[in-house]
Every structure is written in structure tokens, then in C-alpha cells.
Motif scaffolding. Structure first.
Motif, mmCIF file in Angstrom:
data_model
loop_
_atom_site.group_PDB
_atom_site.id
_atom_site.type_symbol
_atom_site.label_atom_id
_atom_site.label_comp_id
_atom_site.label_asym_id
_atom_site.label_seq_id
_atom_site.Cartn_x
_atom_site.Cartn_y
_atom_site.Cartn_z
ATOM 1 N N ALA A 100 100.979 23.199 51.851
ATOM 2 C CA ALA A 100 100.805 24.470 52.579
ATOM 3 C C ALA A 100 101.015 25.638 51.627
ATOM 4 C CB ALA A 100 101.784 24.553 53.735
ATOM 5 N N GLY A 101 100.093 26.634 51.714
ATOM 6 C CA GLY A 101 100.214 27.818 50.888
ATOM 7 C C GLY A 101 100.987 28.926 51.588
ATOM 8 N N ARG A 102 101.410 29.903 50.805
ATOM 9 C CA ARG A 102 102.174 31.009 51.383
ATOM 10 C C ARG A 102 101.337 31.842 52.352
ATOM 11 N NH1 ARG A 102 103.666 31.308 45.875
ATOM 12 N NH2 ARG A 102 105.835 30.676 45.489
ATOM 13 N N ASP A 103 100.040 31.848 52.165
ATOM 14 C CA ASP A 103 99.159 32.639 53.022
ATOM 15 C C ASP A 103 98.732 31.888 54.264
ATOM 16 O OD1 ASP A 103 97.680 30.752 51.755
ATOM 17 O OD2 ASP A 103 96.196 32.132 50.874
ATOM 18 N N GLY A 104 99.321 30.704 54.506
ATOM 19 C CA GLY A 104 98.998 29.916 55.683
ATOM 20 C C GLY A 104 97.873 28.928 55.491
ATOM 21 N N ASN A 105 97.274 28.942 54.279
ATOM 22 C CA ASN A 105 96.217 27.980 54.014
ATOM 23 C C ASN A 105 96.801 26.574 53.817
ATOM 24 O OD1 ASN A 105 94.584 30.167 54.139
ATOM 25 N ND2 ASN A 105 94.088 30.235 51.941
ATOM 26 N N LEU A 106 95.935 25.570 53.938
ATOM 27 C CA LEU A 106 96.362 24.173 53.782
ATOM 28 C C LEU A 106 95.440 23.483 52.782
ATOM 29 C CD1 LEU A 106 98.150 21.771 54.770
ATOM 30 C CD2 LEU A 106 96.335 21.287 56.444
ATOM 31 N N LEU A 107 96.060 22.789 51.810
ATOM 32 C CA LEU A 107 95.301 22.009 50.827
ATOM 33 C C LEU A 107 95.440 20.524 51.161
ATOM 34 C CD1 LEU A 107 93.652 21.930 48.136
ATOM 35 C CD2 LEU A 107 95.855 21.654 46.958
ATOM 36 N N VAL A 108 94.310 19.837 51.272
ATOM 37 C CA VAL A 108 94.285 18.396 51.546
ATOM 38 C C VAL A 108 93.580 17.696 50.378
ATOM 39 C CG1 VAL A 108 93.446 16.554 53.044
ATOM 40 C CG2 VAL A 108 94.303 18.686 54.039
ATOM 41 N N ILE A 109 94.243 16.708 49.822
ATOM 42 C CA ILE A 109 93.662 15.901 48.734
ATOM 43 C C ILE A 109 93.765 14.438 49.140
ATOM 44 C CG2 ILE A 109 93.771 15.276 46.291
ATOM 45 C CD1 ILE A 109 95.235 17.906 45.783
ATOM 46 N N LEU A 127 91.689 24.407 53.778
ATOM 47 C CA LEU A 127 91.545 24.895 55.149
ATOM 48 C C LEU A 127 92.300 26.227 55.265
ATOM 49 C CD1 LEU A 127 91.973 21.551 55.261
ATOM 50 C CD2 LEU A 127 91.505 21.985 57.677
ATOM 51 N N GLN A 128 91.571 27.260 55.583
ATOM 52 C CA GLN A 128 92.170 28.591 55.711
ATOM 53 C C GLN A 128 92.579 28.848 57.157
ATOM 54 O OE1 GLN A 128 89.605 31.541 53.965
ATOM 55 N NE2 GLN A 128 89.444 30.397 52.008
ATOM 56 N N ALA A 129 93.511 29.760 57.320
ATOM 57 C CA ALA A 129 94.069 30.012 58.651
ATOM 58 C C ALA A 129 93.030 30.512 59.639
ATOM 59 C CB ALA A 129 95.228 31.012 58.550
ATOM 60 N N ASP A 130 91.980 31.173 59.137
ATOM 61 C CA ASP A 130 90.954 31.678 60.033
ATOM 62 C C ASP A 130 89.894 30.637 60.366
ATOM 63 O OD1 ASP A 130 89.647 31.458 57.648
ATOM 64 O OD2 ASP A 130 89.187 33.593 57.440
ATOM 65 N N GLY A 131 90.090 29.367 59.896
ATOM 66 C CA GLY A 131 89.180 28.296 60.238
ATOM 67 C C GLY A 131 88.138 27.975 59.198
ATOM 68 N N ARG A 132 88.062 28.772 58.152
ATOM 69 C CA ARG A 132 87.098 28.449 57.116
ATOM 70 C C ARG A 132 87.549 27.203 56.354
ATOM 71 N NH1 ARG A 132 86.495 33.757 53.713
ATOM 72 N NH2 ARG A 132 88.708 33.933 54.331
ATOM 73 N N LEU A 133 86.585 26.341 56.083
ATOM 74 C CA LEU A 133 86.862 25.057 55.408
ATOM 75 C C LEU A 133 85.938 24.923 54.202
ATOM 76 C CD1 LEU A 133 88.006 22.158 55.152
ATOM 77 C CD2 LEU A 133 86.287 21.439 56.839
ATOM 78 N N ARG A 134 86.554 24.759 53.044
ATOM 79 C CA ARG A 134 85.783 24.492 51.821
ATOM 80 C C ARG A 134 86.181 23.111 51.279
ATOM 81 N NH1 ARG A 134 86.220 28.369 47.193
ATOM 82 N NH2 ARG A 134 88.472 28.254 47.635
ATOM 83 N N MET A 135 85.174 22.319 50.931
ATOM 84 C CA MET A 135 85.444 20.963 50.436
ATOM 85 C C MET A 135 84.632 20.693 49.175
ATOM 86 S SD MET A 135 85.661 18.583 53.884
ATOM 87 C CE MET A 135 84.116 19.160 54.581
ATOM 88 N N ALA A 136 85.226 19.905 48.277
ATOM 89 C CA ALA A 136 84.541 19.402 47.072
ATOM 90 C C ALA A 136 84.777 17.896 47.004
ATOM 91 C CB ALA A 136 85.067 20.098 45.825
ATOM 92 N N ASN A 137 83.680 17.165 46.808
ATOM 93 C CA ASN A 137 83.769 15.700 46.871
ATOM 94 C C ASN A 137 83.280 15.079 45.569
ATOM 95 O OD1 ASN A 137 84.026 13.082 47.702
ATOM 96 N ND2 ASN A 137 82.425 13.146 49.269
#
Length: 636
Positions: A449-458, A517-527
Motif C-alpha cells: 500500500a502506498g501513502r497516497d492510497g494506491n495499491l501495488l500487486v505483484i 490500483l489507484q484509489a479512484d479506480g484506475r488500474l494499470r497492469m504490465a504483464n
């Protein structure tokens, strides 16, 4: 009389000028044990030292009761074939006189009925003997009969002949016992070699056991007069005997691991080949090949003795070197090896000096020193094999315990590495289940979890299993956490992880998917070659991409989405879709898509129940943006 005139079989032949030979034994002529004292030296020890070939005996018998049937029992020990003429007619023969030279067989006692006396009341007996030139080699007192023929009642002499034949069979009890043991152990030796083809000592032991069985079989075939004696001698004392001691050299040479002394087996086989050539040349007269002088042929025994003695010395060298490496094994092998060498050398000294061959007698049964040595050698190898097996098993168990301890420590370390930090977020709810196929696995995952409320998933999967894969997992997780301190950007995260693998993966690679995953619902993924996640039960589309660790430059597949409150995205590793049942059927993507909305624990259970054969990881993120405002109101 020496010579071969058929006139000597006639009843009217005058033999008054012939020499007489005393065949009186030192012991009772009716001795059924064939003891050394019953041996009578042949004609080479009684004035005919250079005689081989044909010789005749003549004697006249006047039965006390001419009307009573009589039999003649011939000796059990003689050289090499004979014909008995009674009153000028052929009554019996041992061997075949149809060829020149005659075909000879291993001697044995026989009794047969004589014709009635002639008009003068006498039975004129003429005994024609043939001795092969080979029979004089290395033998003292060869030639003709070594006990007197016995005249008597048919029933009595048949019993005596039968008992002597039984005694000869009992005398080979040691050979029979040895052969049965060899037959019992030969499959085990071959099996032991099949289990570990590098243990060539067991292969040579199998060859040696088969050689011993063949020696016995050829000997018994010859004793039954199914094989000529000269052929039996060549195969037994030429071919098989020549490889017997070198075979034991090979067994112990491999057993003690004397690979640096390769000259020993080479020398042994060269000496064995030379001994075989000497034996073949010694048997040349049997094939009517007489290009060698008699004196030269008699020297072959000395040459053969020298060759065998040299091979015995090589076996002693192997024993000494083995003792230096393992005293216990060397001491156990010493006694039977010394007995084997004594028995081999006595094969030459016993007939040359008319010395009884060393044997152990148990009632009527006889076991020679060679049989005892062979039995002890095989038993010693068996004992040492069991000892080595138990010792190796103990070492393997200790090594296994060390490996298990290392794996357990690696498992604990991996569990600590993979434990995600507790996510306390009004926007995201995270669930994760991880079940390695072994103690440690190649799957890895992180939620930060980031300080800005974002979430990193690996989430990712290192190829292979075991400690090597687990070590790469630790490297990747550590690099990911370090990079997350600076940026959650999925593409740059994959670039960092790929750089960590290049040059240190040891043939491994890793699939990986990074999602921000950002708090406003935006999702960016790299595979990078990983299984696509499921969004609300539907697979997120990705273009193809290579895993990490295969190329210095990575081109991941990118995807950007907008989540809505209540959306859930499920990430899995290939342990789910590659679960396989007993029939070999894969769990597959279709089944995975059907259950992707089930609770995380249920997805794992279904895959395990189907048939787990790889690490299984399921990670789900629920987007709960609707709770964000409630969370803010509570804080105010």
C-alpha cells in the motif's frame, strides 16, 4: 608291452618276453574311498618314462569254478582309454577307438561280465590302453592303470563299481555346493549392477559366478562321457580357469576403487591370454598336431605355473592396496583370497608330486580348498555389499536430514518473505492463498500500500521448483520492495526485476504480472508472460509477451482499465490451470474461469482436489470505493 599290434590280443600269442608290472596298491584293493594310498604309479614310473600312445597288459585267469559267471571291474583311475579282449574277442572298451588318436573321456570305474573260460579252462585277458601325450604334462606316474583290475562275482563287482562312482560324486560335493550358491547369488549380483551401472564390481561378480557354474556344468558333462576329456580340459582348465583369478582381480580392483592403477587389470588379462595360448599348445597333440617336441611340451607346465603365479601376485597387490584404503574390507577379503591362490597353485603341485589336493572331508563328502575359497569369497563380497549398502544408506539419510533442514529453513524464510503487509484501505480488500507443491516453491506475490492510497500487486512464478527457485523468489521480492519505495509503475517494476534475473537465473526464468490500483479506480497492469487475471469472471485481454530473464530488454504487455465500485479482480498462477487428475486431464482455463468468482480458499481447494502438481497462488482484490466516503466521515 608298448606298441599297438592286434596280434597281442590273440590267445595263442607268446608274451613270455614281456615285462611285468606290479599293480599292488599300498592299501586294500577293495578300498572304496579312493584314498591316496590306493594310487599305483603308472608305466612312466616303471621303466617306460617316454611312453605315450598305446600299451598292452596280458594276464591269464583260471577260475576255480568254470561254470560260474565272472565279472571284471576296471580301475577308477587310469590313462586314458582302454579295450578289454577276453579269449581274443573284444569284451569291453572305454573311450572310442574309431578315430586316430582315440577319443578319450574322464575315467570312471566300470564292471562287466566276462565270457566263459576256453577249452583249457582259462580266460585269456588282453588289455589295450591308450594314453594321450597331454596326460604326461605336469603329472607324476602317468600311464595305464593306477589300481589293479578286480575279478569276482558280478553282483559284488557291480556294487563295488557303483560305490566307487558314488564316491566320485561325493568327492564333487564341494563343486555342487559352490555351484548352487553361485546360481542363487548370480541374479542378485546382476540386479545390484542394474541398480547402479557404475558399480562394475557387481557386473564382474556376476560374470565370475556364471564362470563357476559353467566350470561345474562342463565337468559333469565330461564325467557323464558326453564330452571328450581333452575338450573338457581345454574349456575348464584352459578358458574358464584362465579367467577365474583375473575375474577376481577385476572384482576387487573395482571394489577398492583402484582406478589409478590401470596397469593391474591390463597385466592380469595379458598373463591370462598367455596362459590360454600355452594350454592350447599343450593340447595340440590331441588334435594330431605334433610340431612341438616332447621336451618343449613338458616345459609348458612350468610356463603355465609361472603365469598363474604372476596373476596371483597381482591379486595380492590388489589386496594390499585395498587394505590401505579400507582395513576392514581388506582383512575380510584376505583369508579367502589366500585360499584361492593356494588352491590355484596346488592344481600344478598336486599331480606333479602326487600330493593329495587339500580338501575338507565331512563323512563321505569332500570340499576342496578351491571350493572353500570360492564360497568364502562370494560370501565376503555379499557381506561387504550389505555393509556398503547400509553405510551408504546412513550417509544418504544424514544428507537427507540436512537437506530437509535446509528446506525447512528455506520454507520458513520464504514464508517470511512472502507474507504481505497488512492492507488497511477504505478502497481495497485483499485476499490471498499460497500453497507450494513442495516445502518451498517458485510462486511469489506482494501487495504493498502506498501513502497516497494506491495499491501495488505483484504476482509471478519462477520456473522450476526447490531451493534454486526459492532463492530467486527471495531476490525478486527484495528487488520489488526496494523499487516500490520509489515507484509503483508496473512497466518499470518489470524492468527492474528482469535486470535482477539476467546473468544470475541459472537457466530459470519467471513470469510476472504487476498491477497498480489507484484509489479512484484506475488500474494499470504490465504483464511478462503470466496468466491473465479475471475481472468479474472475465479474462482480461493481454497481448503475448516473454517472461523475465530471457532477454536483457523486456517488452511487457500493457493494459489500463477503470474499476467500478464492487469490481473484483482475481490473479492466479499456473498451478491452478495445470492441476491434473489421475487420468492426466488438466484443470484448464475453462474450469478456472467458472470458479474465479468463488472465495479464494475455495478456488485453491478445487484445484488441489483435482490434482495439484505445482505451486498454487490465488490473490484477489475487491474495489470498495463506495466505502471511501463513509471512512472519511467517520474520521471527521
Amino acid at each position: 608291452m608298448e606298441g599297438n599290434s592286434p596280434v597281442w590280443a590273440r590267445t595263442d600269442f607268446d608274451d613270455s618276453s614281456w615285462s611285468t608290472i606290479d599293480l599292488t596298491p599300498q592299501t586294500d584293493p577293495f578300498d572304496l574311498t579312493l584314498s591316496p594310498g590306493s594310487f599305483v604309479p603308472g608305466w612312466t614310473a616303471k621303466g617306460f618314462s617316454n611312453l605315450d600312445g598305446y600299451a598292452w597288459y596280458r594276464l591269464r585267469v583260471r577260475p576255480a569254478n568254470p561254470g560260474q559267471s565272472l565279472s571284471l571291474k576296471m580301475p577308477a583311475d587310469f590313462e586314458d582309454a582302454y579295450q578289454v579282449y577276453a579269449n581274443g574277442q573284444l569284451a569291453r572298451q572305454f573311450g572310442s577307438f574309431d578315430s586316430s588318436p582315440p577319443t578319450i573321456f574322464v575315467s570312471r570305474p566300470e564292471a562287466f561280465t566276462l565270457p566263459p573260460p576256453g577249452p583249457d579252462g582259462e580266460i585269456e585277458l588282453a588289455l589295450r590302453f591308450y594314453m594321450s601325450p597331454v596326460s604326461t604334462l605336469g603329472t607324476s606316474g602317468a600311464g595305464g592303470m593306477h589300481e589293479p583290475p578286480i575279478l569276482g562275482l558280478p553282483l559284488t563287482l557291480n556294487v563295488i563299481a557303483s560305490n566307487q562312482n558314488t564316491g566320485l560324486a561325493f568327492g564333487r560335493f564341494g563343486q555342487l555346493l559352490t555351484t548352487l550358491l553361485f546360481l542363487l547369488l548370480a541374479p542378485g549380483a546382476f540386479w545390484a549392477w542394474l541398480q547402479n551401472r557404475r558399480e562394475l564390481a557387481f557386473l564382474w561378480l556376476f560374470i565370475e559366478l556364471v564362470t563357476g557354474v559353467l566350470f561345474f556344468v562342463v565337468g559333469w558333462i565330461a564325467l557323464a562321457s558326453w564330452l571328450p576329456a581333452d575338450s573338457a580340459r581345454f574349456w575348464c582348465f584352459g578358458v574358464l580357469d584362465s579367467i577365474w583369478i583375473p575375474g577376481w582381480i577385476m572384482i576387487w580392483w573395482y571394489w577398492f576403487g583402484l582406478n589409478e592403477k590401470r596397469w593391474i587389470p591390463w597385466a592380469a588379462w595379458l598373463l591370462a591370454a598367455a596362459d590360454l595360448v600355452v594350454e592350447a599348445l599343450a593340447l595340440a597333440p590331441v588334435r594330431d598336431i605334433n610340431f612341438l617336441s616332447s621336451d618343449l611340451r613338458h616345459s609348458f607346465n612350468d610356463v603355465s605355473l609361472f603365469l598363474v603365479a604372476a596373476i596371483c601376485v597381482l591379486l595380492l597387490i590388489v589386496l594390499v592396496e585395498g587394505y590401505r584404503r579400507d582395513r576392514t574390507e581388506g582383512l575380510l577379503a584376505a583369508a579367502p583370497i589366500l585360499l584361492l591362490e593356494i588352491g590355484a597353485l596346488f592344481n600344478y603341485f598336486s599331480p606333479l608330486f602326487n600330493v593329495p589336493y587339500p580338501s575338507l572331508h565331512i563323512f563321505a563328502l569332500s570340499i576342496s580348498i578351491a571350493n572353500i575359497a570360492s564360497i568364502l569369497l562370494v560370501l565376503v563380497v555379499a557381506v561387504l555389499a550389505v555393509r556398503r549398502f547400509l553405510r551408504n544408506r546412513l550417509r544418504e539419510e544424514l544428507a537427507s536430514q540436512v537437506i530437509e533442514q535446509d528446506l525447512e529453513q528455506a520454507r520458513e524464510l520464504q514464508q517470511h518473505v512472502l507474507i504481505p503487509e497488512e492492507i488497511s484501505s477504505p478502497d481495497f480488500n485483499v485476499q490471498v492463498e499460497y500453497h507450494p507443491d513442495q516445502l518451498v516453491g517458485g510462486d511469489f506475490f506482494q501487495t504493498i500500500a502506498g501513502r497516497d492510497g494506491n495499491l501495488l500487486v505483484i504476482i509471478g512464478d519462477v520456473s522450476g521448483k526447490g531451493i534454486s527457485a526459492a532463492m530467486l523468489v527471495s531476490v525478486l521480492v527484495g528487488a520489488a520492495r526496494t523499487r516500490a519505495n520509489d515507484s509503483f509503475d508496473p512497466a518499470s517494476m518489470l524492468a527492474v526485476l528482469n535486470k535482477q534475473l539476467i546473468g544470475r537465473a541459472g537457466g530459470h526464468f519467471a513470469t510476472c504480472l504487476v498491477a497498480e490500483l489507484q484509489a479512484d479506480g484506475r488500474l494499470r497492469m504490465a504483464n511478462a508472460g503470466h496468466i491473465a487475471p479475471y475481472l468479474n469472471g472475465a479474462e482480461v485481454p493481454f497481448t503475448g509477451s516473454l517472461p523475465l530473464g530471457l532477454s536483457g530488454k523486456i517488452e511487457p504487455s500493457l493494459q489500463a482499465l477503470q474499476l467500478r465500485p464492487g469490481d473484483q479482480i482475481t490473479f492466479i498462477t499456473d498451478g491452478v490451470v495445470e492441476a491434473r487428475d489421475a487420468a492426466g486431464e488438466l484443470f484448464g482455463f475453462a474450469r478456472a474461469r467458472i470458479i474465479c468468482n468463488e472465495p479464494v480458499s475455495e478456488i485453491v481447494r478445487r484445484a488441489q482436489q483435482f490434482g495439484q502438481n505445482d505451486d498454487i497462488t490465488v490473490l484477489r482484490v475487491d474495489y470498495t470505493a463506495g466505502r471511501r466516503q463513509m471512512f472519511a466521515m467517520e474520521k471527521s
